[in-house]
Design a protein around this motif. Sequence first.
Motif, PDB file in Angstrom:
ATOM      1  N   GLU A   1      34.953  35.123  45.295  1.00 22.94           N
ATOM      2  CA  GLU A   1      35.809  35.485  46.427  1.00 22.94           C
ATOM      3  C   GLU A   1      37.198  35.892  45.931  1.00 22.94           C
ATOM      4  O   GLU A   1      37.771  36.870  46.404  1.00 22.94           O
ATOM      5  N   SER A   2      37.721  35.146  44.960  1.00 24.46           N
ATOM      6  CA  SER A   2      39.013  35.489  44.375  1.00 24.46           C
ATOM      7  C   SER A   2      38.955  36.850  43.697  1.00 24.46           C
ATOM      8  O   SER A   2      39.869  37.657  43.832  1.00 24.46           O
ATOM      9  N   PHE A   3      37.882  37.112  42.976  1.00 20.76           N
ATOM     10  CA  PHE A   3      37.740  38.390  42.284  1.00 20.76           C
ATOM     11  C   PHE A   3      37.755  39.542  43.287  1.00 20.76           C
ATOM     12  O   PHE A   3      38.434  40.542  43.081  1.00 20.76           O
ATOM     13  N   ARG A   4      37.042  39.370  44.399  1.00 18.92           N
ATOM     14  CA  ARG A   4      37.016  40.427  45.425  1.00 18.92           C
ATOM     15  C   ARG A   4      38.409  40.645  46.010  1.00 18.92           C
ATOM     16  O   ARG A   4      38.858  41.782  46.167  1.00 18.92           O
ATOM     17  N   ALA A   5      39.112  39.554  46.334  1.00 21.04           N
ATOM     18  CA  ALA A   5      40.434  39.667  46.961  1.00 21.04           C
ATOM     19  C   ALA A   5      41.485  40.206  46.001  1.00 21.04           C
ATOM     20  O   ALA A   5      42.409  40.909  46.416  1.00 21.04           O
ATOM     21  N   ILE A   6      41.340  39.891  44.729  1.00 25.58           N
ATOM     22  CA  ILE A   6      42.360  40.272  43.755  1.00 25.58           C
ATOM     23  C   ILE A   6      42.053  41.601  43.078  1.00 25.58           C
ATOM     24  O   ILE A   6      42.934  42.434  42.909  1.00 25.58           O
ATOM     25  N   VAL A   7      40.798  41.819  42.726  1.00 27.03           N
ATOM     26  CA  VAL A   7      40.440  43.005  41.946  1.00 27.03           C
ATOM     27  C   VAL A   7      39.820  44.088  42.819  1.00 27.03           C
ATOM     28  O   VAL A   7      40.339  45.199  42.904  1.00 27.03           O
ATOM     29  N   ASP A   8      38.729  43.777  43.462  1.00 26.27           N
ATOM     30  CA  ASP A   8      38.021  44.787  44.246  1.00 26.27           C
ATOM     31  C   ASP A   8      38.881  45.358  45.369  1.00 26.27           C
ATOM     32  O   ASP A   8      38.763  46.538  45.707  1.00 26.27           O
ATOM     33  N   ALA A   9      39.771  44.536  45.926  1.00 20.90           N
ATOM     34  CA  ALA A   9      40.612  44.979  47.036  1.00 20.90           C
ATOM     35  C   ALA A   9      41.578  46.097  46.623  1.00 20.90           C
ATOM     36  O   ALA A   9      42.087  46.821  47.477  1.00 20.90           O
TER      37      ALA A   9
ATOM     38  N   TYR B   1      45.105  37.521  39.052  1.00 16.53           N
ATOM     39  CA  TYR B   1      43.862  37.508  38.273  1.00 16.53           C
ATOM     40  C   TYR B   1      43.936  36.446  37.177  1.00 16.53           C
ATOM     41  O   TYR B   1      42.983  35.679  36.979  1.00 16.53           O
ATOM     42  N   LEU B   2      45.053  36.392  36.481  1.00 19.87           N
ATOM     43  CA  LEU B   2      45.214  35.383  35.437  1.00 19.87           C
ATOM     44  C   LEU B   2      45.141  33.977  36.018  1.00 19.87           C
ATOM     45  O   LEU B   2      44.521  33.080  35.431  1.00 19.87           O
ATOM     46  N   LEU B   3      45.763  33.783  37.174  1.00 15.10           N
ATOM     47  CA  LEU B   3      45.776  32.463  37.812  1.00 15.10           C
ATOM     48  C   LEU B   3      44.409  32.048  38.354  1.00 15.10           C
ATOM     49  O   LEU B   3      43.939  30.943  38.088  1.00 15.10           O
ATOM     50  N   ARG B   4      43.798  32.927  39.124  1.00 16.02           N
ATOM     51  CA  ARG B   4      42.594  32.554  39.867  1.00 16.02           C
ATOM     52  C   ARG B   4      41.282  32.817  39.140  1.00 16.02           C
ATOM     53  O   ARG B   4      40.331  32.072  39.314  1.00 16.02           O
ATOM     54  N   VAL B   5      41.206  33.896  38.389  1.00  9.84           N
ATOM     55  CA  VAL B   5      39.944  34.263  37.746  1.00  9.84           C
ATOM     56  C   VAL B   5      39.876  33.706  36.326  1.00  9.84           C
ATOM     57  O   VAL B   5      38.904  33.048  35.960  1.00  9.84           O
ATOM     58  N   VAL B   6      40.918  33.927  35.541  1.00  9.34           N
ATOM     59  CA  VAL B   6      40.937  33.449  34.155  1.00  9.34           C
ATOM     60  C   VAL B   6      41.319  31.973  34.095  1.00  9.34           C
ATOM     61  O   VAL B   6      41.002  31.287  33.142  1.00  9.34           O
ATOM     62  N   ARG B   7      42.009  31.499  35.113  1.00  8.20           N
ATOM     63  CA  ARG B   7      42.449  30.104  35.224  1.00  8.20           C
ATOM     64  C   ARG B   7      43.556  29.743  34.236  1.00  8.20           C
ATOM     65  O   ARG B   7      43.574  28.656  33.663  1.00  8.20           O
ATOM     66  N   VAL B   8      44.481  30.678  34.032  1.00  6.08           N
ATOM     67  CA  VAL B   8      45.657  30.416  33.209  1.00  6.08           C
ATOM     68  C   VAL B   8      46.584  29.518  34.031  1.00  6.08           C
ATOM     69  O   VAL B   8      46.851  29.809  35.199  1.00  6.08           O
TER      70      VAL B   8
ATOM     71  N   ALA C   1      49.786  28.184  35.736  1.00 10.09           N
ATOM     72  CA  ALA C   1      50.928  28.950  36.237  1.00 10.09           C
ATOM     73  C   ALA C   1      52.134  28.876  35.308  1.00 10.09           C
ATOM     74  O   ALA C   1      52.845  29.872  35.126  1.00 10.09           O
ATOM     75  N   HIS C   2      52.370  27.726  34.695  1.00 13.30           N
ATOM     76  CA  HIS C   2      53.552  27.576  33.840  1.00 13.30           C
ATOM     77  C   HIS C   2      53.459  28.377  32.541  1.00 13.30           C
ATOM     78  O   HIS C   2      54.420  28.449  31.794  1.00 13.30           O
ATOM     79  N   ARG C   3      52.334  29.035  32.291  1.00 13.30           N
ATOM     80  CA  ARG C   3      52.165  29.857  31.088  1.00 13.30           C
ATOM     81  C   ARG C   3      52.458  31.335  31.349  1.00 13.30           C
ATOM     82  O   ARG C   3      52.329  32.163  30.461  1.00 13.30           O
ATOM     83  N   ILE C   4      52.860  31.660  32.590  1.00  8.53           N
ATOM     84  CA  ILE C   4      53.085  33.056  32.969  1.00  8.53           C
ATOM     85  C   ILE C   4      54.564  33.283  33.279  1.00  8.53           C
ATOM     86  O   ILE C   4      55.166  32.557  34.059  1.00  8.53           O
ATOM     87  N   LEU C   5      55.118  34.325  32.663  1.00 10.99           N
ATOM     88  CA  LEU C   5      56.505  34.733  32.884  1.00 10.99           C
ATOM     89  C   LEU C   5      56.498  36.163  33.402  1.00 10.99           C
ATOM     90  O   LEU C   5      55.855  37.035  32.817  1.00 10.99           O
ATOM     91  N   VAL C   6      57.197  36.392  34.508  1.00  6.99           N
ATOM     92  CA  VAL C   6      57.344  37.733  35.061  1.00  6.99           C
ATOM     93  C   VAL C   6      58.835  38.053  35.083  1.00  6.99           C
ATOM     94  O   VAL C   6      59.629  37.302  35.638  1.00  6.99           O
ATOM     95  N   LEU C   7      59.201  39.169  34.454  1.00 10.43           N
ATOM     96  CA  LEU C   7      60.598  39.597  34.418  1.00 10.43           C
ATOM     97  C   LEU C   7      60.795  40.804  35.329  1.00 10.43           C
ATOM     98  O   LEU C   7      59.995  41.737  35.313  1.00 10.43           O
TER      99      LEU C   7
END
Length: 177
Positions: free
Chosen positions: A3-11, A49-56, A58-64
């Motif tokens: 379901e996450s893949f559909r909402a995040i990628v397929d959408a 995708y990183l959060l929900r599909v790969v399961r990284v 959250a504290h490992r992701i930085l967005v600038l």
Amino acid sequence: PAESFRAIVDALGNPAQIEIVAAPEDGNRLVLAGPGSGKTRVIVHRCAYLLRVVRVPAHRILVLCFNRSAALQLRHRLADLVGDDARGVTVQTYHGFAMRLTGHSYAERLVNGAETGPDFDGLIAEAVDLLEGRIALPGIEPDTARDRLLAGYRHILVDEYQDIDADQYGLVAAIAG
């Protein structure tokens, strides 16, 4: 996950965007596209995708981002897409992240007056010097200091990368190592 893949990628509905968002976890990617083509949307969906599909974690992701408005918009879009899973993702401006690394704050300017607060012109360079070991932290080896300063970020997503200047590029390069 399906379901996450559909909402995040397929959408996304755009094959080029889907390819970038669902690309393997390792490696660097640069998205060059014109205004209004969905670059920020790709960053939001890649983060999701990183959060929900790969399961990284959250504290490992930085967005600038360039400015506070862009950072707020990106945070809201990510929260709309993944809800509470977005908590813990660091979304900062270049100067905001540099202040975090150097220990400066906006409060310094309010308490001490604009003249004695952090030097915004030199803030990013100071952060780069810290990360590259040119400024020593007492009692900490440069590599250990860098690891502590970056707090385990594994994924760096840069919004509007094509517009960054030399100082911002230096910061991104120093973070990436």
